[in-house]
Design a protein around this motif. Sequence first.
Motif, PDB file in Angstrom:
ATOM      1  N   THR A 177       0.837  -1.203   0.000  1.00 24.50           N
ATOM      2  CA  THR A 177       0.000   0.000   0.000  1.00 24.50           C
ATOM      3  C   THR A 177       0.870   1.250   0.000  1.00 24.50           C
ATOM      4  O   THR A 177       1.860   1.339   0.739  1.00 24.50           O
ATOM      5  CB  THR A 177      -0.920   0.017   1.239  1.00 24.50           C
ATOM      6  N   LEU A 178       0.482   2.232  -0.808  1.00 24.10           N
ATOM      7  CA  LEU A 178       1.180   3.520  -0.847  1.00 24.10           C
ATOM      8  C   LEU A 178       0.827   4.310   0.411  1.00 24.10           C
ATOM      9  O   LEU A 178      -0.354   4.474   0.747  1.00 24.10           O
ATOM     10  CB  LEU A 178       0.769   4.294  -2.098  1.00 24.10           C
ATOM     11  N   VAL A 179       1.845   4.808   1.112  1.00 24.07           N
ATOM     12  CA  VAL A 179       1.660   5.494   2.392  1.00 24.07           C
ATOM     13  C   VAL A 179       2.437   6.804   2.358  1.00 24.07           C
ATOM     14  O   VAL A 179       3.605   6.832   1.965  1.00 24.07           O
ATOM     15  CB  VAL A 179       2.165   4.616   3.558  1.00 24.07           C
ATOM     16  N   VAL A 180       1.801   7.901   2.783  1.00 23.75           N
ATOM     17  CA  VAL A 180       2.506   9.183   2.869  1.00 23.75           C
ATOM     18  C   VAL A 180       3.260   9.223   4.194  1.00 23.75           C
ATOM     19  O   VAL A 180       2.749   8.816   5.236  1.00 23.75           O
ATOM     20  CB  VAL A 180       1.537  10.374   2.720  1.00 23.75           C
ATOM     21  N   ALA A 181       4.507   9.703   4.141  1.00 22.03           N
ATOM     22  CA  ALA A 181       5.400   9.620   5.301  1.00 22.03           C
ATOM     23  C   ALA A 181       6.063  10.966   5.574  1.00 22.03           C
ATOM     24  O   ALA A 181       5.746  11.978   4.949  1.00 22.03           O
ATOM     25  CB  ALA A 181       6.458   8.547   5.051  1.00 22.03           C
ATOM     26  N   ASP A 182       6.976  10.952   6.524  1.00 23.15           N
ATOM     27  CA  ASP A 182       7.808  12.098   6.879  1.00 23.15           C
ATOM     28  C   ASP A 182       6.960  13.218   7.483  1.00 23.15           C
ATOM     29  O   ASP A 182       6.654  13.188   8.662  1.00 23.15           O
ATOM     30  CB  ASP A 182       8.605  12.581   5.672  1.00 23.15           C
ATOM     31  N   GLU A 183       6.547  14.196   6.696  1.00 24.62           N
ATOM     32  CA  GLU A 183       5.718  15.298   7.166  1.00 24.62           C
ATOM     33  C   GLU A 183       4.825  15.751   6.027  1.00 24.62           C
ATOM     34  O   GLU A 183       5.055  15.404   4.866  1.00 24.62           O
ATOM     35  CB  GLU A 183       6.580  16.458   7.666  1.00 24.62           C
TER      36      GLU A 183
END
Length: 329
Positions: free
Chosen positions: A223-229
Amino acid sequence: MNTQPTSDSRLIENCLRDAEFVELPGYRRNKVRDTYQLPGRRRLLIATDRQSAFDQVLGVVPHKGQVLTQTARYWFDETADICPNHVLSYPDPNVVLAKDLDMLPLEIVVRSYLTGSTNTSLWPSYEKGERVLYGHTFPDGMVKNQRLDRPIITPTTKPLDGGHDEPVTEAEILRDRPVTPAQWEALCSVSLALFARGQQVAAEKGLILVDTKYEFGVDQDGTLVVADEIHTPDSSRFWLAGSYDDRFAAGEEPESLDKEFLRLWVTRRCDPYREPIPDIPAETLIEFSNKYVNLFEQVTGLAFRAPEAGTPVRERIRRALATELPEFF
């Protein structure tokens, strides 16, 4: 802004310069965040008060790490219906316990204005006469801070060894395949949807989300996941909407609540890519800090709760980590 009267020097002294805790495994120091690789495919991210720009650390800014973490928390919650994010918990105002992802080697930068002051920004290249940027063609006659016809994606490489980001075009991505064509299509679609939500919410708060960058990874399920900030003043530009039109018409810089304030301070005094950057006065760093705090309050509608003056931020974080991860302490 809920801060106690404190001298500039004391505010600077209580900044979180590093977050290395020898009890924790897998330590890595990045420009702003110190991270740890934990068992169970978990990562710990601690946002320090270090301030980076022009590919180097310029100093420390009071409350900066807390503002970044809490601003990103607001936006992760606001966009969870668009894309899952990496957050597992928030042990402390500066700390995120996150899923450990297989990070994709691209930063997806979405822009809706012709602006910027760094080597990867649109305006410096356009001002030098370039008209094809990141694979997009721009007409003659545009001016700095002008709105584009539509948001565009201007990706950069994200070297996993910590090297410099470099501009890249869609054609190069499809040719060299740092990600698969299907992943690239998903990255573009999700990034534009996140940006549209960001612009919508910002407009409701009297702000313009000018541009931003996203980092993504893939979890164990693919699954594509947004990370960091996401949509923080470090990763984005925010302008005050109420004064933009008048200042643009007068050829003046927009009123901003983001990192550009410090970039412009530096570029007025030196070429940061070729010359030493002068020391930044404490009062300038405090003014910069206030912009970050003001953005947090305007976006979230919450009052910023500054750290207690008598408690070092590092000690507070260590106590929180010992509670969240007692197996290491």
